[in-house]
Scaffold this active site. Structure first.
Site, short mmCIF file in Angstrom:
data_model
loop_
_atom_site.label_atom_id
_atom_site.label_comp_id
_atom_site.label_asym_id
_atom_site.label_seq_id
_atom_site.Cartn_x
_atom_site.Cartn_y
_atom_site.Cartn_z
N SER A 7 0.92 -1.06 -0.06
CA SER A 7 -0.08 0.06 -0.08
C SER A 7 1.16 1.05 0.12
CB SER A 7 -1.00 -0.10 1.23
OG SER A 7 -1.69 1.13 1.10
N LEU B 160 -2.59 -1.70 -4.29
CA LEU B 160 -3.61 -0.73 -4.78
C LEU B 160 -3.12 0.00 -6.13
CD1 LEU B 160 -4.15 0.13 -1.10
CD2 LEU B 160 -5.89 -0.43 -2.50
N TYR C 28 -4.91 2.68 -9.37
CA TYR C 28 -5.72 3.82 -9.56
C TYR C 28 -6.05 3.95 -10.99
CZ TYR C 28 -7.61 8.60 -9.42
OH TYR C 28 -8.35 9.63 -9.68
N TYR D 54 -2.83 13.84 -12.69
CA TYR D 54 -2.05 12.44 -11.90
C TYR D 54 -0.63 12.28 -12.64
CZ TYR D 54 -1.92 8.04 -9.39
OH TYR D 54 -1.64 7.05 -8.38
N ARG E 132 -2.43 11.13 3.24
CA ARG E 132 -1.28 11.94 2.97
C ARG E 132 -0.90 12.07 1.84
NH1 ARG E 132 2.37 13.49 7.26
NH2 ARG E 132 4.27 14.03 5.99
N ALA E 133 -0.71 10.61 1.15
CA ALA E 133 0.02 10.70 -0.20
C ALA E 133 -0.83 11.31 -1.23
CB ALA E 133 0.19 9.23 -0.62
#
Ligand code: NAI
Length: 276
Positions: free
Chosen positions: A120, A170, A172, A182, A223-224
């Site tokens: 993660s 995980l 995206y 991104y 946070r990331a």
């Protein structure tokens, strides 16, 4: 016998790693975590001082126990990889044995084996830059921290994983659709992570009967994610377009991850390696 999980990428109680740890703990797993070396001190202090106790609460009222916190930097496989300036950096010099190989060796020494591996973690130093403005160094750093780190963790942990074990990471949706903002090669890193998941699932499945999956998660104000710079917009967009309009909770992704690494997830991943 209860399962033992190693969760790489937990440094506070806001992210997916924490939620996955809680979900696994609620299902009876023993929890070990790998925390990024620069974040280790604050995380351990918060744990010790009880600042995370409220978030440690499990559905049955007990508190999640983290059996051990290992310092980890997943961009280094072994000591030979570590440059002098990192070795002597004050945040790193206080800890030892935080390369992936050393952490796997420590876990083996402490516990013998694990059943579940969770990845993660991600890092893209140039995430706020469009791909066209991303430097080679920034791009490769994103891939190293966010994609190769899964390969490296699997490579070093598979020898101590029990047959029937499972790994999850995980990803995206920016891997397959354009999500402007991104950047820094993070979209590329997620595409690599997803493609690697299919190959790793084949290789680890055939050689050790270990299942490898990734979850494409919705946006969460971790946070990331805050360092990407437009997480609020991502959350709003997702809310507006979701079939069921409600806030996405980290715990929901935590539960999906716990399901996929459990025996209940067994037949699901025969059909699809990437679950949304
Ligand atoms: P987070 O900040 O809770 O987790 C990222 C973790 O990675 C942090 O604990 C950080 O210390 C650690 N880390 C960074 N570089 C590292 C390194 N070299 N070695 C070891 N640890 C390192 O944030 P979040 O968002 O929960 O991230 C977890 C995963 O979820 C990441 O793969 C992220 O890309 C993914 N994800 C997040 C989404 C979101 O909207 N927050 C959406 C979809 C996927």
């Amino acid at each position: 016998k209860g399962k033992r999980a190693f969760i790489a990428g937990v440094a506070d109680d806001n992210g997916y790693g924490w939620a996955i740890a809680k979900s696994l703990a609620a299902a009876g797993a023993e929890i070990l975590v790998g925390t990024w070396v620069p974040a280790l001190n604050i995380f351990e202090t918060s744990l010790r001082r009880g600042k995370l106790d409220e978030s440690r609460k499990l559905p049955n009222g007990s508190l999640m126990e983290i059996t051990k916190v290992y310092p980890l930097d997943a961009v280094f496989d072994n000591l030979e990889d570590v440059p002098e300036d990192v070795k002597s950096h004050k945040r790193y010099a206080g800890s030892t044995k935080w390369t992936v190989q050393e952490v796997a060796e420590c876990v083996k020494e402490d516990f013998g084996s694990i059943d579940i591996l969770v990845h993660s973690l991600a890092n893209g130093p140039e995430v706020t830059k469009p791909l066209l403005e991303t430097s080679r160094k920034g791009y490769l750093a994103a891939i190293s921290a966010s994609s190769y780190s899964y390969i490296s963790l699997l490579k070093h942990f598979i020898p101590i994983m029990n047959p029937g074990g499972a790994a999850i990471s995980l990803t995206y949706i920016a891997s397959e659709r354009i999500i402007p903002g991104y950047g820094g090669g993070m979209s590329s890193a997620k595409a690599a992570l997803e493609s690697d998941t299919r190959v790793l699932a084949y290789e680890a499945g055939r050689s050790k009967k270990i299942r490898v999956n990734t979850i494409s998660a919705g946006p969460l104000g971790s946070r990331a994610a805050k360092s990407i710079g437009f997480i609020e917009k991502m959350i709003e967009y997702s809310y507006k377009n979701a079939p069921v309009q409600k806030e996405l909770l980290a715990d929901e992704v935590g539960n999906a991850a716990a399901f996929l690494v459990s025996p209940l997830g067994f037949c699901r991943d025969r059909k699809r390696r990437i679950c949304r």
